[in-house]
Design an enzyme around this catalytic site. Structure first.
Site, PDB file in Angstrom:
ATOM      1  NE  ARG A   1      -2.305  -1.607   3.258  1.00  0.00           N
ATOM      2  CZ  ARG A   1      -2.770  -1.514   4.500  1.00  0.00           C
ATOM      3  NH1 ARG A   1      -3.951  -0.980   4.734  1.00  0.00           N
ATOM      4  NH2 ARG A   1      -2.035  -1.943   5.502  1.00  0.00           N
TER       5      ARG A   1
ATOM      6  CG  ASN B   1      -4.621  -4.554   2.678  1.00  0.00           C
ATOM      7  OD1 ASN B   1      -4.126  -4.429   1.575  1.00  0.00           O
ATOM      8  ND2 ASN B   1      -3.902  -4.634   3.786  1.00  0.00           N
TER       9      ASN B   1
END
Ligand SMILES: [Fe+3]
Ligand SMILES: [Mg+2]
Ligand SMILES: [Zn+2]
Ligand SMILES: [Zn+2]
Lengths: 749, 339
Positions: free
Chosen positions: A19, A37
């Site tokens: 990320r 996620n």
């Protein structure tokens, strides 16, 4: 042109710094949107210039974070919302499980730089890590992978770490094991007369190692027993203490030079593929050949031209080896065959007699993972043992499964596998299942895999051998069990790894395994495909006087084959009348066709090894000796017995006892003859049965020389020959083959 | 007195006529001598004073090949087997019944030796043969002779033995070396042509069980016959749910037995004994029972071999090097697992 696109990215995308990487990439390309996620996958929306989005995708695919394996599974065009900034949204959990558990990673180059930068606040801190490096599998208690669910739960972040942890522009954004000297784990040293903390603990460890002492050192997946590898007295002491006279000891070399390998190259030959795997994030133990001028003590691996070598993988190891400036022995701290020890109390209790010196740390090891082991065989790096950094090994199955299965694996070198839909996950090396501790670890590993991946097996797959612990464990579970023949599982490994081939002839050569006819197989050629194997090749059977003892005492098999063929063995042990009587009556002398046992017999007949102090010693020593020899081998008779072609080992005995040849030449001739026998079977069977791909599976094919001789000789026959590449060729790979085999059988029901 | 004149048993010796009378009177009764209560009546009356005792009964069949082996034979075994089953239950055996199944063609002189041996064993154990029966089976339908004995004995009501009394931390004692019987019989049966110096341990264990019964902390006794010590330990584990831990270096095993086992690849833990007792006793009394046992004839190698606990999940063998190995339950035909 402006557009908005959504991507779903699966594969290994969590716990790898994905990320923040995406955040930085998107921000750098001035793209808007968000990422989050989604259980095991990453959901990503990008808005901005079409070219920039294209560039983003290229960069992410071609240069992802070091340990990530992104797989783009879905992409769609959306209505632009004119979103300009990019943000990281909070995770969303759904009921559908697509979890990927990251293995333990090495120390990444960025962290290594900080570790060695005197001004850095983590300078010389042995627990430095970031979002793309550090422990994972051995640290995660449960998923989702968030700090409270890891072994770091008891280390509250200091303000400085906290701001790194929450800043998406930082390498440590959501790096769950993040730590610093202020807030993170610490080292502690203890022995009978002192106990120290932090850098003093490291210093004392260093000094003791320099003095030739043994030290137990807590690492990532367990404790190592260490000593100075250049000090033969220290190595001898370690061998005595560990009651391990011959088994090769793994070495860890200091990282020196541009590619970290200068110190390794000073002692060992390193080929390019070996160099690459040594430096890979998994940092496995690699079997490398010693240079003729190596000054390392022979005691590190008696009888071997090869040594198992690895590079430092944790910051602690880097610090230690950089200061020591010489290789250390780093062998897993355990009793033979048992899983590596992870707990300070257990180490203190069970290894009290080995050494009083212990370097502990207070970051818990949630589950054990031994160091993985690989070897270059037939131009490729092949795993011999899965562990820290390589396991859990996640693979895609050739076909989806109707329901989740759990494979119990074999009894020795055990690993287990969980499989569902089109995925399979293989556990790290558990060990031999004879001790209570191995069995506890076994049951825990099974429970753990199912919990981590949120998948409950509804059926079990095990070996047909009822004495295997896995079979007994399976029988005690309230689930249906599908037993699979040992060598069918070995054969199915290849069919699983190479689904493009549909018809196989797999040579399953190993120690022994229970065969369909209740004899012990281990030299078979199986024709067909998963769910439908037919034995078409084998060896003339022989007896193992003393049954299981024969596996540890090669002289027994040697005597057995000499008795059977009326061969006089001048070096035969005396006082064996009783055994001869038992052999004549077939008393505790089961029949086998196992090639692994023929290797034992050959090693004994050459006087190399009468009693093995570790599993596989005789075949390993025989191979190492054979590398120094030269001989084209001899033709062995091939006889048809019903549908089975049997090679006859008898002529090997006279050759092995022929004193006009050097032992190395005889060892080489043994290998070459076996390779020729295999190819003779293959070409005979090809004439009879038509086209097939040839597979080599089973522990015997850990033997590099044998594999290479087979490949060399096969060229004149025009055969396609495969060896497993992702899964260990030995019994550690059985669990994978069990799943492939069981799936085929579920299908045909 | 009638004499049996034939040298071999024929089917006619079982037909109820003269020959059978000759067999019973001239051979069986003669051999058993004063151990035999009565052959005149269809049923025997036995005297048992059971005021403070419970009557125990047990039965066993005996087949062994060869019929005679170093240290014993099927005759003495037929006494010891049943006597020991009563003994480990805490009882004093008093009477046995005796059934003979003789195969046509058996040598009379062999039968006589077996019966004399049986009588001698009964005498030593203090039991009388109360009743019996004889059958002759056609050639090929038996293996020489089978014996079956039923025993009755008395156990003091005060003696409370059983799995339910076992506590974690109790100790495990064995009264002597294990595996002698299994190896002696195997060597004799396979006729390896060796003058094996291993003798069967077949004997009455009454002296040991009586001594043990004097201890208030005695929980349970068992004779490790078929399946050997390992099987007794597994029964203990299964019945109590407790872990069983055995220290391998403490296990009494004769060197000769070890040597044979090592050579042939047998595990002595599974070999039958016919004259040993395993006792479970409170930890604080274990040492004194051990001392008492060691002073008995044949008790010199009695040993404290292990203990029960709450943490082990099976039967665990602690090896010399500090390793641990699970002692598996006996398989019919254990096959190698090393691959
Ligand atoms: Fe195998
Ligand atoms: Mg009985
Ligand atoms: Zn890093
Ligand atoms: Zn901090």
């Amino acid at each position: 042109m402006q557009q908005r696109r959504e991507f779903i990215i699966k594969g290994r995308v969590q716990g790898v710094g994905m990320r923040p990487f995406i955040y930085q990439l998107a921000t750098g390309l001035q793209l808007g949107g968000w990422v989050r996620n989604l259980n095991g996958s990453v959901q990503l929306q990008l808005e901005g210039d079409q070219q920039a989005i294209h560039r983003f995708v290229q960069l992410l695919k071609n240069a992802p974070p070091l340990t990530a394996h992104p797989v783009f599974v879905d992409e769609q065009l959306l209505e632009p919302t004119h979103e300009t900034g990019f943000r990281i949204r909070s995770s969303r959990t759904t009921t559908e499980a697509d979890i990927h558990v990251p293995p333990d990673y090495f120390l990444c180059p960025d962290c290594l730089r900080e570790l060695n930068a005197p001004g850095d606040r983590r300078y010389a801190y042995p627990f430095i890590n970031c979002a793309s490096c550090g422990p994972r599998y051995t640290l995660i208690r449960q998923l989702p992978y968030d700090r409270p669910n890891t072994g770091m739960a008891d280390f509250p972040l200091c303000p400085a770490c906290h701001s790194e942890y929450t800043d998406p522009m930082q390498r440590r954004f959501h790096a769950e094991p993040v730590a610093c000297p202020e807030c993170g784990p610490q080292l502690s040293f203890e022995n009978l007369n002192q106990s120290q903390q932090g850098s003093q603990a490291l210093q004392t460890t260093l000094e003791l190692l320099q003095l030739g002492e043994l030290v137990l050192i807590k690492g990532i997946g367990g404790y190592h027993l260490c000593c100075d590898a250049t000090n033969s007295e220290a190595v001898e002491h370690l061998r005595q203490r560990k009651q391990r006279p011959h088994k090769p000891l793994a070495l860890m070399f200091p990282s020196v030079g541009d590619d970290e390998l200068d110190a390794v190259r000073a002692e060992l030959h390193v080929e390019a593929t070996e160099a690459a795997v040594l430096r890979s994030p998994a940092r496995p133990i690699v079997l490398l050949r010693k240079r003729p001028d190596s000054r390392l003590p022979g005691l590190l691996a008696p009888g071997m031209q090869e040594l198992g070598v690895m590079l430092p993988y944790s910051p602690l190891h880097y610090l230690l080896l950089a200061r020591l400036e010489r290789p250390i022995v780093a062998t897993s701290a355990n009793l033979p065959g048992e899983p590596v020890l992870t707990d300070a109390g257990e180490v203190n209790r069970r290894l009290a007699d080995v050494t009083p010196n212990r370097l502990h740390h207070n970051r818990p090891i949630v589950r054990p993972a031994d160091d993985p082991l690989v070897r270059l065989i037939q131009q490729r790096i092949r795993p011999l043992r899965l562990g820290r950094g390589t396991a859990p090994l996640e693979l895609e199955l050739p076909q989806p499964l109707p329901r989740p299965l759990l494979a119990c694996g074999g009894h020795m070198k055990n690993s287990v596998a969980l499989a569902w839909e089109q995925r399979i996950v293989i556990s790290p090396h558990v060990g031999d299942l004879d001790s209570p501790r191995s069995r506890e670890t076994y049951a825990r590993t099974i429970a753990d895999l199912q919990q981590l991946y949120a998948v409950q097996a509804t059926s079990l797959v095990c070996d047909h051998h009822r004495g295997y612990f896995g079979s007994q464990w399976a029988a005690a579970q309230p689930l249906p069990t599908c037993p699979v023949w040992h060598h069918h599982a070995h054969a199915a490994v290849l069919a699983g790894e190479y689904p493009q081939e549909s018809r196989w002839l797999v040579f399953t050569w190993d120690g022994v395994g229970l065969g369909e006819d209740s004899t012990l197989w281990g030299g078979e050629a199986l024709l067909g495909r998963p769910g439908d194997w037919q034995r078409v090749g084998s060896w003339q059977p022989f007896r193992l006087p003393g049954a299981e003892r024969a596996a540890r005492e090669p002289w027994r098999t040697a005597l057995g084959v000499c008795w059977q063929s009326d061969t006089r063995w001048p070096g035969a042990p005396a006082g064996v009348d009783l055994l001869y009587g038992a052999w004549q009556k077939g008393l505790n002398s089961p029949l086998t066709s196992a090639v692994g046992r023929l290797f034992d017999a050959a090693a004994a007949l050459l006087g190399l090894c009468q009693r093995a102090s570790f599993e596989g010693q005789a075949p390993m020593w025989l191979e190492q000796l054979a590398w120094q020899g030269e001989h084209p081998g001899i033709e062995l008779p091939l006889v048809a017995e019903g549908p089975v072609w049997r090679s006859d080992w008898m002529p090997l005995l006279a050759m092995l006892l022929d004193e006009s040849l050097s032992t190395a030449d005889r060892a080489h001739a043994f290998h070459a003859s076996l390779a020729r026998a295999l190819l003779a079977q293959a070409s005979e069977l090809k004439q009879q049965h038509g086209d097939f791909a040839i597979g080599l599976s089973g522990g015997v094919f850990q033997n590099r020389l044998l594999c290479e001789l087979i490949m060399q000789q096969s060229q004149k026959f025009g055969l396609r020959i495969y060896l497993p590449q992702q899964v260990p060729v030995n019994d550690a790979g059985l669990c994978y083959g069990q799943i492939i085999e069981a799936r085929a059988r579920l299908q045909s029901q | 007195m009638t004499k049996l004149t034939d040298t071999h048993i024929s089917l006619a010796h079982g037909n109820g006529g003269r020959l059978m009378r000759e067999l019973i009177e001239g051979l069986i009764a003669d051999s058993l001598g004063d151990r035999l209560l009565d052959i005149e009546n269809d049923a025997a009356r036995i005297d048992l004073d059971q005021r403070d005792a419970e009557l125990l009964i047990t039965t066993d069949g005996f087949t062994v090949k060869p019929l005679e082996f170093p240290g014993g034979d099927i005759g003495s075994l037929a006494v010891h087997g049943t006597v020991n089953d009563l003994a480990v239950s805490g009882a004093t055996p008093h009477y046995l019944s005796l059934n003979l199944f003789i195969e046509e063609g058996l040598e009379v002189s062999l039968l006589q030796r077996l019966l004399c041996s049986l009588a001698k064993a009964a005498g030593e154990a203090g039991v009388k043969i109360a009743c019996g029966d004889t059958k002759v089976v056609p050639r090929g339908e038996g293996s020489g002779v089978y014996f079956a004995t039923t025993g009755v004995g008395l156990r003091p009501k005060s003696l409370q033995l059983g799995f339910s009394h076992i506590q974690p931390d109790d100790r495990i004692l064995v009264s002597g070396p294990i595996g002698d019987h299994g190896i002696a019989v195997m060597l004799a049966r396979e006729q390896f042509g060796l003058r094996g110096d291993v003798r069967s341990d077949a004997a009455s264990v009454l002296a040991f069980t009586r001594t043990a019964s004097e201890f208030s902390g005695l929980r349970y006794m068992r004779d490790p016959t078929r399946g050997g010590l390992a099987t007794v330990l597994h029964e203990l584990h299964r019945a109590t749910g407790l872990g069983v831990r055995v220290y391998e270096p403490q296990l009494p095993i004769r060197d000769q037995v070890k040597t044979v086992c090592e050579m042939l690849g047998y595990d002595p833990h599974y070999l039958a004994c016919e004259g040993r007792v395993v006792a479970i006793i409170a930890a604080d009394q274990a040492d004194s029972l051990l001392q008492r046992w060691q002073q008995l004839p044949n008790g010199g190698r009695a040993a404290l071999i292990g203990q029960l606990n709450r943490h082990d999940t099976g039967v665990v063998l602690e090896t010399e090097l500090g390793g641990e190995r699970v002692l598996e339950e006996l398989e019919d035909d254990p096959l190698p697992r090393i691959c």
